[in-house]
Design an enzyme around this catalytic site. Structure first.
Site: not given
Length: 533
Positions: A477-478
């Site tokens: 997600n990052y």
């Protein structure tokens, strides 16, 4: 060559769009967008005409639609590659048509829900492409009776939480704290939040999904099969198709939860407190999530200072929380006046850094904050970081200036779920996950960008001996292209294995097998997608 169109409003509008493009119809090699636009209205005739959803650069609304969900100004410059068209799909047939027509005419598609992709991959490509924008897919259908909710990919987390709280006071869902994030990317990347120690990641609480595959078929969990369903939950949905919606299994929350934020500076001995946090936060009871947020702030004199905010949420009341924290973590100095007993939806307001008492309806029309330039990275920590390294970290942060970190504790439910249960393997053995986030607003230009990115990479590199290794794990997600990327439209399996091992560890091999099964010709791809064999 003379082209004939039937004399209908739809055909005339398509002809108008095509005629407005600065291309020659007489060329032997027509620009792909022409054929794509002609193809769209011929597919999946039902409901609203697709021309209502199509924007080309000649449309006056094109720029505003493109910019509306760009969350990183690094990817909004005039030099950033722009799509040939945006299809802001309003129904399932629009998604199907976009896939089929893009595939037929050699165009890549980038799929965007909330636009929070840290590297802009949901709206930027370096080959001819169109953006399939899912922001109209924002329905949230909550069923309290069976404790579930169907959430479309374009719905934001804030909208999702609002709709849940509208129906029930004793249910919630474990996901992120940023209310403007789109459900599509958040859930397909893993999705973590302040209830993960109690209930795991978002993907651990998803029981069904609707996917449009590379052939335009709409599949649910039963028709797609368990392998594809497994891959979607944490493997990155954009590698496998377009996710229309997710079915969430709601979780139980008390009518009142307790939130707090205690901030300490270097002068107040925060280095010692943060060092102790590493031993305490991952082994606290599951009901307590205690994030540490080191950051750089300006004091009243305009001087930059390093401080740490310890931000917590307890699924219970203050009278239970205080003795627990003061026994396990007296260094924090938590006081009753630091604690706020609120409903679960009010805790969402707190985590969104809005004033307590803000009406929850704000999540239905949340105004965007100023959009920064930023660079982010992530790490997983398996052994406590020494004090001397924490001291260096603060010095490096002061040099960067515009940076904060988030240390998010694992343990609890996160340690009980198998590393292979979903593609996201970061479970037992991790004390916490770090996010590094450097942002800047005023310093525009390549020199400023290079400087901030260099300093962020320098800090990340210095942390190498003290975080996970072989591989050095990262959270999908990052998104971080520094850890490996297939550039220039390549799909090299060896390159993919570099970033794939960091995001997915041993699960990468299974993801490749699933990709080969569902999308063997690799239609759905981007710089960090899963390639087929």
């Amino acid at each position: 060559m003379t082209m004939k169109f039937p004399n209908s409003p739809l055909a005339l509008l398509i002809l108008s769009i095509l005629s407005s493009l600065s291309v020659s119809w007489a060329t032997s090699e027509p620009v792909p967008i022409n054929g794509f636009l002609e193809c769209l209205p011929k597919q999946f005739h039902s409901g609203r005409p697709i021309f209502e959803a199509v924007y080309t650069p000649q449309n006056t609304s094109f720029r505003s639609v493109l910019m509306a969900r760009i969350k990183n100004r690094r990817f909004s410059s005039p030099a950033t590659p722009k799509p040939l068209a945006i299809v802001a799909a309003k129904q399932e047939s629009h998604v199907q048509a976009t896939i089929v027509c893009a595939k037929q005419h050699g165009l890549q598609i980038r799929i965007r829900s909330g636009g929070h992709d840290y590297e802009g991959l949901s709206y930027v490509s370096h080959v001819p492409f169109v953006v399939l924008d899912m922001f109209h897919f924002q329905s949230v259908d909550v069923n309290v009776k069976d404790e579930s909710a169907w959430v479309e990919s374009g719905a934001t987390l804030g909208e999702t939480y609002y709709k849940i709280a509208e129906k029930t006071k004793v249910h919630g869902f474990p996901a992120g704290v940023c209310p403007t994030v789109g459900a599509g990317g958040h859930f397909s990347g893993g999705g973590y939040g302040n209830m993960m120690r109690k209930y795991g990641l978002s993907i651990d609480n998803i029981v069904d999904a609707k996917l449009v595959d590379a052939n335009g078929r709409i599949l649910d969990r039963k028709s797609m099969g368990e392998d594809i369903f497994w891959a979607l939950r944490g493997g990155g949905g954009a590698s496998f198709g377009v996710i229309l919606s997710w079915k969430l299994k709601l979780v139980r929350v008390p009518e009142k939860v307790t939130v707090f934020n205690v901030t300490k500076t270097l002068e107040q001995g925060v280095t010692d407190v943060l060092y102790k946090w590493q031993f305490v936060a991952p082994v606290l009871p599951k009901d307590l999530f205690l994030r540490a947020r080191p950051e750089i702030e300006n004091n009243t004199e305009g001087k930059k200072i390093a401080e740490v905010s310890f931000i917590g949420q307890f699924l219970g009341q203050t009278h239970e929380l205080l003795p627990l924290v003061n026994e396990r973590f007296p260094e924090l100095g938590l006081r009753r006046e630091d604690c706020h007993e609120v409903s679960w939806i009010e805790s969402v307001v707190f985590w969104a850094e809005l004033p307590l008492g803000t009406p929850r309806s704000i999540f239905l029309n949340l105004k965007s904050k100023p959009i920064p330039f930023f660079k982010a990275k992530s790490d997983y920590v398996k052994k406590p970081i020494p004090k001397k390294v924490i001291e260096y970290m603060f010095k490096a942060m002061l040099e960067i200036g515009n940076i904060w970190m988030e240390w998010n504790p694992h343990g609890g439910r996160m340690s009980e779920i198998s590393a292979s249960a979903t593609p996201s393997p970061h479970r037992a053995g991790n004390l916490y996950m770090i996010q590094y986030y450097t942002s800047w607003f005023q310093d525009e230009g390549i020199e400023a960008t290079n400087r901030y990115i260099h300093l962020t990479r320098k800090l990340h590199e210095k942390m190498t001996p003290f975080v996970s290794r072989n591989p050095r794990e990262a959270f999908q997600n990052y998104r971080d292209l520094d850890i490996g990327a297939n550039l220039y439209n390549q799909s090299n399996l060896l390159t993919a294995r570099v970033y794939g091992s960091k995001y997915f560890e041993g699960n990468f091999k299974r993801l490749v097998r699933v990709k080969t099964m569902v999308d063997p010709h690799n239609f759905f791809k981007h710089e960090q997608s899963i390639p087929p064999i």
